[in-house]
Scaffold this motif. Sequence first.
Motif, PDB file in Angstrom:
ATOM      1  N   ILE A 186      -4.245 -15.810 -22.182  1.00  0.00           N
ATOM      2  CA  ILE A 186      -5.601 -16.316 -21.972  1.00  0.00           C
ATOM      3  C   ILE A 186      -5.809 -17.652 -22.690  1.00  0.00           C
ATOM      4  O   ILE A 186      -6.569 -18.511 -22.241  1.00  0.00           O
ATOM      5  CB  ILE A 186      -6.653 -15.278 -22.449  1.00  0.00           C
ATOM      6  N   TYR A 220      -9.241 -20.009 -30.957  1.00  0.00           N
ATOM      7  CA  TYR A 220      -9.576 -18.989 -29.952  1.00  0.00           C
ATOM      8  C   TYR A 220     -10.076 -17.715 -30.621  1.00  0.00           C
ATOM      9  O   TYR A 220     -11.061 -17.099 -30.181  1.00  0.00           O
ATOM     10  CB  TYR A 220      -8.364 -18.669 -29.080  1.00  0.00           C
ATOM     11  N   ALA A 267     -13.394 -15.578 -30.079  1.00  0.00           N
ATOM     12  CA  ALA A 267     -13.329 -14.179 -29.637  1.00  0.00           C
ATOM     13  C   ALA A 267     -14.094 -13.259 -30.582  1.00  0.00           C
ATOM     14  O   ALA A 267     -14.682 -12.251 -30.149  1.00  0.00           O
ATOM     15  CB  ALA A 267     -11.882 -13.736 -29.518  1.00  0.00           C
ATOM     16  N   GLY A 300     -18.229 -14.490 -27.956  1.00  0.00           N
ATOM     17  CA  GLY A 300     -16.936 -13.962 -27.536  1.00  0.00           C
ATOM     18  C   GLY A 300     -16.990 -12.483 -27.249  1.00  0.00           C
ATOM     19  O   GLY A 300     -16.440 -12.002 -26.241  1.00  0.00           O
ATOM     20  N   SER A 322     -18.692 -11.820 -24.123  1.00  0.00           N
ATOM     21  CA  SER A 322     -17.835 -12.181 -22.983  1.00  0.00           C
ATOM     22  C   SER A 322     -16.586 -11.302 -22.903  1.00  0.00           C
ATOM     23  O   SER A 322     -15.693 -11.555 -22.084  1.00  0.00           O
ATOM     24  CB  SER A 322     -17.425 -13.652 -23.098  1.00  0.00           C
ATOM     25  N   SER A 323     -16.492 -10.306 -23.771  1.00  0.00           N
ATOM     26  CA  SER A 323     -15.355  -9.360 -23.794  1.00  0.00           C
ATOM     27  C   SER A 323     -14.019 -10.047 -24.096  1.00  0.00           C
ATOM     28  O   SER A 323     -12.974  -9.653 -23.581  1.00  0.00           O
ATOM     29  CB  SER A 323     -15.261  -8.603 -22.455  1.00  0.00           C
ATOM     30  N   LEU A 324     -14.084 -11.085 -24.947  1.00  0.00           N
ATOM     31  CA  LEU A 324     -12.848 -11.741 -25.366  1.00  0.00           C
ATOM     32  C   LEU A 324     -12.170 -10.909 -26.458  1.00  0.00           C
ATOM     33  O   LEU A 324     -12.841 -10.364 -27.334  1.00  0.00           O
ATOM     34  CB  LEU A 324     -13.144 -13.147 -25.884  1.00  0.00           C
ATOM     35  N   THR A 325     -10.848 -10.831 -26.387  1.00  0.00           N
ATOM     36  CA  THR A 325     -10.085 -10.039 -27.352  1.00  0.00           C
ATOM     37  C   THR A 325      -9.260 -10.965 -28.241  1.00  0.00           C
ATOM     38  O   THR A 325      -8.497 -11.802 -27.736  1.00  0.00           O
ATOM     39  CB  THR A 325      -9.132  -9.067 -26.634  1.00  0.00           C
TER      40      THR A 325
END
Length: 279
Positions: A108, A213, A217, A222, A225-228
Motif C-alpha cells: 500500500i 505512512y 495509519a 487513518g 480510513s481503515s489503514l493498517t
Amino acid sequence: MIKNWLYASLFLFPLKQYICSTRITTNMKKTILFLTIILLLSSCAELLTIAEQTVNTATTKPTEQENASGLKNALSVGITNAVLALNKQDGFLKDNMVKILLPKEAAIITDNIKLIPGGEKMVNDFELRLNRSAEDAAIAAKPIFIKAIKDITIADAWSILTAGDHAATDYLQKATYKSLQKAFQPKIKKSLDKKIVAGISTYQSWNTLTSSYNKLANSIIGKTSSLTPVNTELDTYVTQKALDGLFLKVAEEEKKIRENPIARVNDILKRVFGQLDGR
C-alpha cells in the motif's frame, strides 16, 4: 597364464632382436632372457590383478557408507555453488528466482509512493539495499549448512538418494531450517545495519519508507480510513527470503548432479549418483 605369455611375447620379441644383434656371450644372452621373462610374467600378473580389482570396484554396488558420503558430498558441492552464486553483487538482485521484493504488507505504501515524483526511485533503492543485505550475509550460511549436513545418518542416505530430484535439499531444509534461521538471522540483522549503499543502511531506508505512512495509519484519519500500520520485522523477513533463495539454489545444484554426469565433479559423486542413472 596364456594372457601372461601373450603380454610377455609383446615385449620379448623386440628384446630378442636387440640381444641377437648385440655382441655378447651366449650365457649372458640366456641370463638376460631368463631374467626378463621372470620380470615380465611377474609384472603382467600384477597388472592383471590391478585390472581385475578396478573392474570389480567399478561394478560393485556402493556401500551404505559410500552412499551417505556421496549424498553429503553432493550437498556440499551444491551449497558451495549456491553461496558463490549469491554472495556477490547482484547475486540476489539480478536473479528473478531469488530476488527479494518489498514485503507484501508494504504494498500500500509502495503503490502510492510510485505515483509521486521520485517515489519509484525510492522503492527501487530500497529493494537494492534489501538484496545487497542478503548478498552480503550469504557467505555466513555456508559453514552453518555444512555443519548440518554432517548430521545426515547413513540409514537415511539411500531413501534420500532415491526419493526425487531435490529430496536431499528437502530433507536438509525440513531438518535444519529453524536452527539455521536462528543462527543466520543475527548475520542478516548485522548486514541490514551496514551502510551498504550511499552511506545509508537498509534499516534506515525502511524506516524512511514506513514512518510517515505509519503515522498516518495510526492517526484518527487513518483509523477512520481503515489503514493498517506496517510493522514487518525486516530482519526476520529478509532472513526467510535469503534462506529460501539459498535452498532453491541448492536444489538446482542437486538436480544437476542427479541428471547430468558432467556435474559430478569427483569420483564419489560419479560412483554414487551413477547407480541412479536410468531409474
